[in-house]
Design a protein around this motif. Structure first.
Motif, PDB file in Angstrom:
ATOM      1  N   LYS A 252       8.918 -35.270  18.066  1.00 21.79           N
ATOM      2  CA  LYS A 252      10.059 -36.102  18.841  1.00 21.79           C
ATOM      3  C   LYS A 252       9.809 -35.645  20.439  1.00 21.79           C
ATOM      4  O   LYS A 252       8.829 -34.939  20.591  1.00 21.79           O
ATOM      5  N   PHE A 253      10.482 -36.479  21.262  1.00 26.69           N
ATOM      6  CA  PHE A 253      10.527 -36.305  22.505  1.00 26.69           C
ATOM      7  C   PHE A 253      10.734 -34.909  23.096  1.00 26.69           C
ATOM      8  O   PHE A 253      10.286 -34.297  24.183  1.00 26.69           O
ATOM      9  N   ASP A 254      11.123 -33.830  22.263  1.00 29.78           N
ATOM     10  CA  ASP A 254      11.559 -32.563  22.474  1.00 29.78           C
ATOM     11  C   ASP A 254      10.566 -31.656  21.819  1.00 29.78           C
ATOM     12  O   ASP A 254      11.094 -30.671  21.308  1.00 29.78           O
ATOM     13  N   THR A 281       1.995 -31.200  24.237  1.00 29.54           N
ATOM     14  CA  THR A 281       0.794 -31.585  24.244  1.00 29.54           C
ATOM     15  C   THR A 281      -0.465 -31.676  23.394  1.00 29.54           C
ATOM     16  O   THR A 281      -1.747 -31.607  23.508  1.00 29.54           O
ATOM     17  N   ASN A 282       0.258 -31.380  21.963  1.00 29.07           N
ATOM     18  CA  ASN A 282      -0.593 -31.334  20.814  1.00 29.07           C
ATOM     19  C   ASN A 282      -0.324 -32.340  19.837  1.00 29.07           C
ATOM     20  O   ASN A 282       0.559 -33.382  19.961  1.00 29.07           O
ATOM     21  N   GLU A 283      -0.879 -32.133  18.604  1.00 37.94           N
ATOM     22  CA  GLU A 283      -0.477 -33.014  17.597  1.00 37.94           C
ATOM     23  C   GLU A 283       0.881 -33.047  17.155  1.00 37.94           C
ATOM     24  O   GLU A 283       1.314 -34.182  16.459  1.00 37.94           O
ATOM     25  N   PRO A 290       3.706 -40.275  26.632  1.00 39.38           N
ATOM     26  CA  PRO A 290       2.516 -39.605  27.266  1.00 39.38           C
ATOM     27  C   PRO A 290       2.779 -37.972  26.873  1.00 39.38           C
ATOM     28  O   PRO A 290       3.897 -37.425  26.948  1.00 39.38           O
ATOM     29  N   LYS A 291       1.604 -37.316  26.704  1.00 35.66           N
ATOM     30  CA  LYS A 291       1.644 -35.949  26.259  1.00 35.66           C
ATOM     31  C   LYS A 291       2.331 -35.256  27.593  1.00 35.66           C
ATOM     32  O   LYS A 291       2.251 -35.485  28.932  1.00 35.66           O
ATOM     33  N   GLN A 329       3.631 -34.486  41.756  1.00 39.27           N
ATOM     34  CA  GLN A 329       3.131 -33.294  41.757  1.00 39.27           C
ATOM     35  C   GLN A 329       2.955 -32.901  40.098  1.00 39.27           C
ATOM     36  O   GLN A 329       1.968 -32.083  39.769  1.00 39.27           O
ATOM     37  N   TYR A 330       3.769 -33.144  39.292  1.00 33.36           N
ATOM     38  CA  TYR A 330       3.721 -33.075  37.840  1.00 33.36           C
ATOM     39  C   TYR A 330       3.411 -34.380  37.249  1.00 33.36           C
ATOM     40  O   TYR A 330       4.300 -35.363  36.970  1.00 33.36           O
ATOM     41  N   ALA A 331       2.112 -34.697  37.165  1.00 30.58           N
ATOM     42  CA  ALA A 331       1.555 -36.234  37.038  1.00 30.58           C
ATOM     43  C   ALA A 331       1.923 -36.635  35.439  1.00 30.58           C
ATOM     44  O   ALA A 331       1.863 -37.869  35.147  1.00 30.58           O
ATOM     45  N   ALA A 332       2.460 -35.868  34.575  1.00 33.79           N
ATOM     46  CA  ALA A 332       2.411 -36.211  33.024  1.00 33.79           C
ATOM     47  C   ALA A 332       3.640 -37.172  33.158  1.00 33.79           C
ATOM     48  O   ALA A 332       3.866 -37.873  32.096  1.00 33.79           O
ATOM     49  N   GLY A 333       4.698 -37.282  34.357  1.00 36.55           N
ATOM     50  CA  GLY A 333       5.877 -37.875  34.236  1.00 36.55           C
ATOM     51  C   GLY A 333       7.028 -37.055  33.851  1.00 36.55           C
ATOM     52  O   GLY A 333       6.997 -36.311  32.877  1.00 36.55           O
ATOM     53  N   THR A 334       7.946 -37.240  34.698  1.00 32.54           N
ATOM     54  CA  THR A 334       8.851 -36.462  34.545  1.00 32.54           C
ATOM     55  C   THR A 334      10.401 -37.046  35.141  1.00 32.54           C
ATOM     56  O   THR A 334      10.477 -37.723  36.023  1.00 32.54           O
ATOM     57  N   THR A 335      11.297 -37.185  34.010  1.00 30.52           N
ATOM     58  CA  THR A 335      12.938 -37.363  34.532  1.00 30.52           C
ATOM     59  C   THR A 335      13.403 -36.062  34.116  1.00 30.52           C
ATOM     60  O   THR A 335      13.784 -36.116  32.841  1.00 30.52           O
ATOM     61  N   PHE A 336      13.757 -35.278  35.083  1.00 28.74           N
ATOM     62  CA  PHE A 336      14.552 -34.074  34.877  1.00 28.74           C
ATOM     63  C   PHE A 336      15.651 -34.041  35.259  1.00 28.74           C
ATOM     64  O   PHE A 336      16.161 -33.791  36.515  1.00 28.74           O
TER      65      PHE A 336
END
Ligand SMILES: *[C@@H]1O[C@H](CO)[C@@H](O)[C@H](O)[C@H]1NC(C)=O
Ligand SMILES: CC(=O)N[C@H]1CO[C@H](CO)[C@@H](O)[C@@H]1O
Length: 369
Positions: A252-254, A281-283, A290-291, A329-336
Motif C-alpha cells: 500500500k501507499f504507506d 522502495t522494494n517489492e 512511484p517508489k 529536492q526530493y525527486a521521488a515525489g512528495t505531498t507532505f
C-alpha cells in the motif's frame, strides 16, 4: 439597538457551534487550486545568524513543510526554509519563517525567521541541521505550541516551543526529556500531531481523560500524553518498548512509513489523523505509485480511546501530480501534509512538495450532510 441584536445573534451562533462541535472532513473532496505552489524560495531574504555571526540568505534554497493556524481571521503559515542551495543534503540549516494571508491562498512573508538554531542549551540538538517540520496548535488559554524536529545532522529530536504571538518563541527543549529518565532522548523522534478539537469556532488542543495526547513518529505511529503540552510521555508496550499504534502495510501507499501529518482533530466520526504514507522502495510497494512517493491518507480513532483505530483509508486521497510535486529536492515525489485549518467554511490543507515548495488543497464543507 442594531448592534445589540447582531451581538446576540453572534452569541447564539457561537455557543450553538461550541456545543454541537459537529465538524467533519470529507477527504475525498480535497482539490488543488490553480494557485499552487503558494510559497517559493526567495534569495532576497537575509538574516544575521547568531551562531555564525554573519548574514545568511535563510530561504534561498527551498521552502516547504508548513504548519498552519488561524489567528484574527487570517491564516498563518510557519514554514521550513533551507538556506544554501549549493550545499549537498546535510549541509544546509533549516529555519522556520512566518507568512500571513487574508484568503488562505496568497501569502505575505515576514522578513526574518522566528525559530532557528541559536547559542544556548538547545544548540546541541538543532545545530547545524536546524529547526524542521513544525506542526502548530493553540491551547485554550491562547498559548501557541510548536512541535518540531531539532536536527543536529546525527539524530532527529522531537522538540517543543511556546509563543503568545506566533513571532516570539521560547524553546522548551526535547519533548521526551523527562520521560522514563531520559530513555527516549537518545532515540530518533519526529512528527508530532497533537489532538485538537473545535471549540467556539476555534481549533484548540483537546484533553481526553484529563490529558493532552499526541500521535507522533515516522516509521510507525506512537502516542504520547502530557499535562502541560511540553513534557511528553510515550506509550509503552508490555516489554517497555514504544507501543506501535499504527504500522506500515505491505503493497500500500504507506508500505515504508506512516508519518504523522497535521494536528489530529476530533470530528463526529472520531479523531481524524491525516498522515503521510511513504511508498516502499522494494517489492513491498504499492505498484500504482512511484517508489518512495509520499502521499496522504487518513486514520480515524475512537474519540474516547485515541489508541483504537476505527477506520483507515485503503489508499491515499492526495498524491504528487503537479510538476513541482514530482521533481525537486526530493525527486521521488512528495505531498507532505503538516498544516490543516478550518477557514471561511473550508478545510485548507497545506503541504510540502518534493522538499521544495509549499502546496495547498481545499475541501469545501457540505452544510447538508
Ligand atoms: C554564539 O557563539 C559563537 C561561537 O561560540 C560566537 O561567535 C557568537 O558571537 C555567539 N553569538 C552571540 C549572539 O552571542
Ligand atoms: C508506478 C510505479 O513506479 N510503481 C512502483 C512502486 O514501487 C514499486 C517497488 O519499488 C515498483 O515496482 C513500482 O513500479
Amino acid at each position: 439597538m442594531r448592534y445589540f441584536f447582531i451581538s446576540v445573534l453572534l452569541f447564539f451562533a457561537a455557543s450553538a457551534y461550541s456545543q454541537q462541535q459537529k465538524i467533519n472532513i470529507d477527504i475525498n473532496s480535497f482539490y488543488k487550486p490553480a494557485e499552487n505552489p503558494i510559497l517559493k524560495a526567495d534569495s532576497s531574504f537575509t538574516f544575521k545568524d547568531p551562531i555564525k555571526n554573519s548574514l545568511v540568505r535563510w530561504q534561498k534554497a527551498d521552502v516547504f513543510n508548513p504548519a498552519a493556524i488561524v489567528k484574527n481571521n487570517k491564516v498563518y503559515l510557519l514554514y521550513r526554509c533551507e538556506d544554501n542551495p549549493a550545499a549537498a543534503l546535510g549541509g544546509r540549516t533549516s529555519r522556520i519563517g512566518v507568512a500571513e494571508s487574508e484568503d488562505g491562498l496568497h501569502f505575505k512573508k515576514f522578513p526574518s525567521p522566528v525559530l532557528y538554531p541559536d547559542n544556548g542549551s538547545f544548540k546541541k540538538y538543532d545545530y547545524p541541521g536546524g529547526c524542521e517540520d513544525p506542526r502548530i496548535v493553540e491551547s485554550e488559554d491562547g498559548t501557541y505550541v510548536i512541535v518540531y524536529t531539532s536536527w543536529n545532522n546525527k539524530i532527529a529530536t522531537l522538540s517543543i516551543a511556546f509563543s503568545k504571538d506566533l513571532f516570539h518563541w521560547q524553546k522548551k527543549g526535547p519533548a521526551f526529556a523527562k520521560a522514563n529518565n531520559g530513555k527516549f532522548l537518545e532515540i530518533w523522534s519526529k512528527s508530532g500531531s497533537v489532538i485538537t478539537k473545535m471549540k467556539n469556532n476555534k481549533v484548540v488542543a483537546a484533553k481526553i481523560n484529563g490529558k493532552y495526547w499526541m500521535y507522533w513518529g515516522e516509521r510507525f505511529i506512537n502516542l504520547a500524553w502530557s499535562n502541560n503540552l511540553y513534557d511528553w510521555y510515550p506509550l509503552l508496550d508490555k516489554k517497555g518498548e514504544l507501543k506501535k499504534i499504527v504500522e506500515t502495510r505491505s503493497k500500500k501507499f504507506d508500505s515504508d512509513l506512516t508519518e504523522c501529518g497535521p494536528p489530529a482533530i476530533i470530528t463526529e466520526k472520531g479523531i481524524v489523523l491525516l498522515y503521510n504514507g511513504k511508498n516502499s522502495t522494494n517489492e513491498n510497494a504499492d505498484t500504482t505509485l512511484p517508489k518512495g512517493t509520499y502521499s496522504v491518507g487518513e486514520i480515524i480513532f475512537d474519540a474516547s480511546n485515541p489508541q483504537k483505530v476505527i477506520e483507515r483509508s485503503e489508499t491515499y486521497f492526495l498524491k504528487p501530480s503537479l510538476q513541482h510535486e514530482i521533481s525537486g529536492q526530493y525527486a521521488a515525489g512528495t505531498t507532505f501534509a503538516e498544516g490543516l485549518v478550518f477557514f471561511k467554511n473550508k478545510w485548507i490543507l497545506y503541504y510540502g512538495t518534493a522538499d521544495s515548495f509549499v502546496g495547498v488543497a481545499i475541501a469545501s464543507v457540505n452544510e447538508n450532510k
